[in-house]
Design a protein around this motif. Sequence first.
Motif, PDB file in Angstrom:
ATOM      1  N   LYS A  89       0.840  -1.192   0.000  1.00 40.32           N
ATOM      2  CA  LYS A  89       0.000   0.000   0.000  1.00 40.32           C
ATOM      3  C   LYS A  89       0.877   1.245   0.000  1.00 40.32           C
ATOM      4  O   LYS A  89       1.704   1.447   0.889  1.00 40.32           O
ATOM      5  CB  LYS A  89      -0.911   0.016   1.226  1.00 40.32           C
ATOM      6  CG  LYS A  89      -1.888   1.186   1.232  1.00 40.32           C
ATOM      7  CD  LYS A  89      -2.781   1.133   2.465  1.00 40.32           C
ATOM      8  CE  LYS A  89      -3.745   2.327   2.495  1.00 40.32           C
ATOM      9  NZ  LYS A  89      -4.599   2.315   3.688  1.00 40.32           N
ATOM     10  N   ALA A  90       0.694   2.076  -1.017  1.00 40.46           N
ATOM     11  CA  ALA A  90       1.461   3.316  -1.099  1.00 40.46           C
ATOM     12  C   ALA A  90       0.808   4.399  -0.249  1.00 40.46           C
ATOM     13  O   ALA A  90      -0.406   4.391  -0.040  1.00 40.46           O
ATOM     14  CB  ALA A  90       1.569   3.773  -2.549  1.00 40.46           C
ATOM     15  N   ILE A  91       1.636   5.313   0.247  1.00 43.70           N
ATOM     16  CA  ILE A  91       1.128   6.475   0.979  1.00 43.70           C
ATOM     17  C   ILE A  91       0.893   7.598  -0.022  1.00 43.70           C
ATOM     18  O   ILE A  91       1.789   7.960  -0.791  1.00 43.70           O
ATOM     19  CB  ILE A  91       2.127   6.919   2.054  1.00 43.70           C
ATOM     20  CG1 ILE A  91       2.265   5.825   3.125  1.00 43.70           C
ATOM     21  CG2 ILE A  91       1.692   8.229   2.704  1.00 43.70           C
ATOM     22  CD1 ILE A  91       3.347   6.097   4.139  1.00 43.70           C
ATOM     23  N   ILE A  92      -0.310   8.126  -0.041  1.00 46.73           N
ATOM     24  CA  ILE A  92      -0.671   9.201  -0.963  1.00 46.73           C
ATOM     25  C   ILE A  92      -0.773  10.502  -0.186  1.00 46.73           C
ATOM     26  O   ILE A  92      -1.437  10.564   0.855  1.00 46.73           O
ATOM     27  CB  ILE A  92      -1.995   8.898  -1.682  1.00 46.73           C
ATOM     28  CG1 ILE A  92      -1.867   7.598  -2.486  1.00 46.73           C
ATOM     29  CG2 ILE A  92      -2.388  10.042  -2.605  1.00 46.73           C
ATOM     30  CD1 ILE A  92      -3.159   7.145  -3.133  1.00 46.73           C
ATOM     31  N   THR A  93      -0.100  11.517  -0.666  1.00 38.29           N
ATOM     32  CA  THR A  93      -0.103  12.798   0.027  1.00 38.29           C
ATOM     33  C   THR A  93      -0.238  13.944  -0.976  1.00 38.29           C
ATOM     34  O   THR A  93       0.205  13.842  -2.123  1.00 38.29           O
ATOM     35  CB  THR A  93       1.192  12.972   0.861  1.00 38.29           C
ATOM     36  OG1 THR A  93       1.156  14.223   1.536  1.00 38.29           O
ATOM     37  CG2 THR A  93       2.427  12.911  -0.011  1.00 38.29           C
ATOM     38  N   LEU A  94      -0.840  15.021  -0.522  1.00 39.15           N
ATOM     39  CA  LEU A  94      -1.067  16.188  -1.374  1.00 39.15           C
ATOM     40  C   LEU A  94       0.179  17.073  -1.331  1.00 39.15           C
ATOM     41  O   LEU A  94       0.287  18.000  -0.546  1.00 39.15           O
ATOM     42  CB  LEU A  94      -2.297  16.968  -0.900  1.00 39.15           C
ATOM     43  CG  LEU A  94      -2.718  18.176  -1.738  1.00 39.15           C
ATOM     44  CD1 LEU A  94      -3.075  17.743  -3.149  1.00 39.15           C
ATOM     45  CD2 LEU A  94      -3.902  18.883  -1.090  1.00 39.15           C
ATOM     46  N   LEU A  95       1.118  16.751  -2.197  1.00 40.10           N
ATOM     47  CA  LEU A  95       2.368  17.495  -2.299  1.00 40.10           C
ATOM     48  C   LEU A  95       2.736  17.628  -3.772  1.00 40.10           C
ATOM     49  O   LEU A  95       2.406  16.752  -4.576  1.00 40.10           O
ATOM     50  CB  LEU A  95       3.515  16.758  -1.599  1.00 40.10           C
ATOM     51  CG  LEU A  95       3.669  16.862  -0.076  1.00 40.10           C
ATOM     52  CD1 LEU A  95       4.804  15.967   0.371  1.00 40.10           C
ATOM     53  CD2 LEU A  95       3.939  18.290   0.346  1.00 40.10           C
ATOM     54  N   SER A  96       3.430  18.684  -4.109  1.00 42.59           N
ATOM     55  CA  SER A  96       3.977  18.772  -5.461  1.00 42.59           C
ATOM     56  C   SER A  96       5.244  17.923  -5.516  1.00 42.59           C
ATOM     57  O   SER A  96       5.842  17.595  -4.487  1.00 42.59           O
ATOM     58  CB  SER A  96       4.310  20.222  -5.823  1.00 42.59           C
ATOM     59  OG  SER A  96       5.414  20.668  -5.075  1.00 42.59           O
ATOM     60  N   PHE A  97       5.656  17.583  -6.727  1.00 41.34           N
ATOM     61  CA  PHE A  97       6.864  16.774  -6.889  1.00 41.34           C
ATOM     62  C   PHE A  97       8.076  17.528  -6.335  1.00 41.34           C
ATOM     63  O   PHE A  97       8.940  16.942  -5.682  1.00 41.34           O
ATOM     64  CB  PHE A  97       7.054  16.450  -8.374  1.00 41.34           C
ATOM     65  CG  PHE A  97       7.894  15.231  -8.622  1.00 41.34           C
ATOM     66  CD1 PHE A  97       7.428  13.969  -8.311  1.00 41.34           C
ATOM     67  CD2 PHE A  97       9.158  15.346  -9.173  1.00 41.34           C
ATOM     68  CE1 PHE A  97       8.194  12.844  -8.541  1.00 41.34           C
ATOM     69  CE2 PHE A  97       9.935  14.226  -9.410  1.00 41.34           C
ATOM     70  CZ  PHE A  97       9.446  12.973  -9.097  1.00 41.34           C
ATOM     71  N   LYS A  98       8.126  18.825  -6.562  1.00 45.98           N
ATOM     72  CA  LYS A  98       9.238  19.630  -6.063  1.00 45.98           C
ATOM     73  C   LYS A  98       9.271  19.635  -4.535  1.00 45.98           C
ATOM     74  O   LYS A  98      10.342  19.521  -3.925  1.00 45.98           O
ATOM     75  CB  LYS A  98       9.128  21.068  -6.576  1.00 45.98           C
ATOM     76  CG  LYS A  98      10.271  21.969  -6.141  1.00 45.98           C
ATOM     77  CD  LYS A  98      10.079  23.375  -6.628  1.00 45.98           C
ATOM     78  CE  LYS A  98      11.272  24.256  -6.213  1.00 45.98           C
ATOM     79  NZ  LYS A  98      11.501  24.263  -4.759  1.00 45.98           N
ATOM     80  N   ASP A  99       8.090  19.746  -3.903  1.00 47.72           N
ATOM     81  CA  ASP A  99       8.036  19.735  -2.442  1.00 47.72           C
ATOM     82  C   ASP A  99       8.584  18.417  -1.888  1.00 47.72           C
ATOM     83  O   ASP A  99       9.277  18.392  -0.870  1.00 47.72           O
ATOM     84  CB  ASP A  99       6.604  19.945  -1.951  1.00 47.72           C
ATOM     85  CG  ASP A  99       6.121  21.373  -2.170  1.00 47.72           C
ATOM     86  OD1 ASP A  99       6.976  22.255  -2.320  1.00 47.72           O
ATOM     87  OD2 ASP A  99       4.889  21.586  -2.207  1.00 47.72           O
TER      88      ASP A  99
END
Length: 244
Positions: free
Chosen positions: A177-187
Amino acid sequence: MKCIIIDDEPLAIDVVESYLKQMGGMDIVAKCTNPLEAITLLNKHSVDLVFLDIEMPNLSGIDLVKSIENLPQFIFTTAYPQYALDGFNLNATDYLVKPMPFHRFIKAVTRAKEKYELEHLQPASGMPAAIGAFQKQENDFIFVKSEYENIKIKTENIIYVQGLKDYIKIHIEGTNKAIITLLSFKDMMDKLPGNNHFMRVHKSFIVNVNSIKALQKTKIVLQNDMRIPIGETFKKDVLERLGV
């Protein structure tokens, strides 16, 4: 920085020495063609960086690294690219394949100097020692927000990271199970530690070098058999970084 050059070929030692003199800022405290004698030298001298060949008589560079406790930073200098993954698994600062272009050598030594400066950076005046110690350790893990929680992730357990527009999927060792987070790739790239373990291989993928099992023409094969594409604009850097 004080350094030692270890290579069974005197001409190869001359090349490294010549490059270092052109760059400046390095003190060569010893040169050695015998890896067994090199162990004595390393125990005798206080050294910050080792330039180390791999294929040597009596003892390989890889076995030398494994046999010494508290070895300083080291850069492999070898004619054999097939040991690149072993090198990164041993936390080599870099892996240079002979004949070494000067620009590539500069890049490796610059990386070593940056690591040296970070490790020897003193806490600001008045800063409690505990805070300085905490800052030194903070790259061992990151926190990301997922499903109303701030989840702590040990960076060494990250296999790869996938960017999906405004979201990031972080794939962790030992779980499907992958962790999904609201981040940009740069962040996400800014959160990851600035060491040799993470490498951007595609506009949408970052991989942990220690998780690489094999390298194909256009893909990287990870330990979990996942195949990650290599972006055309990243291909040259990937091949250089892995010594291929």
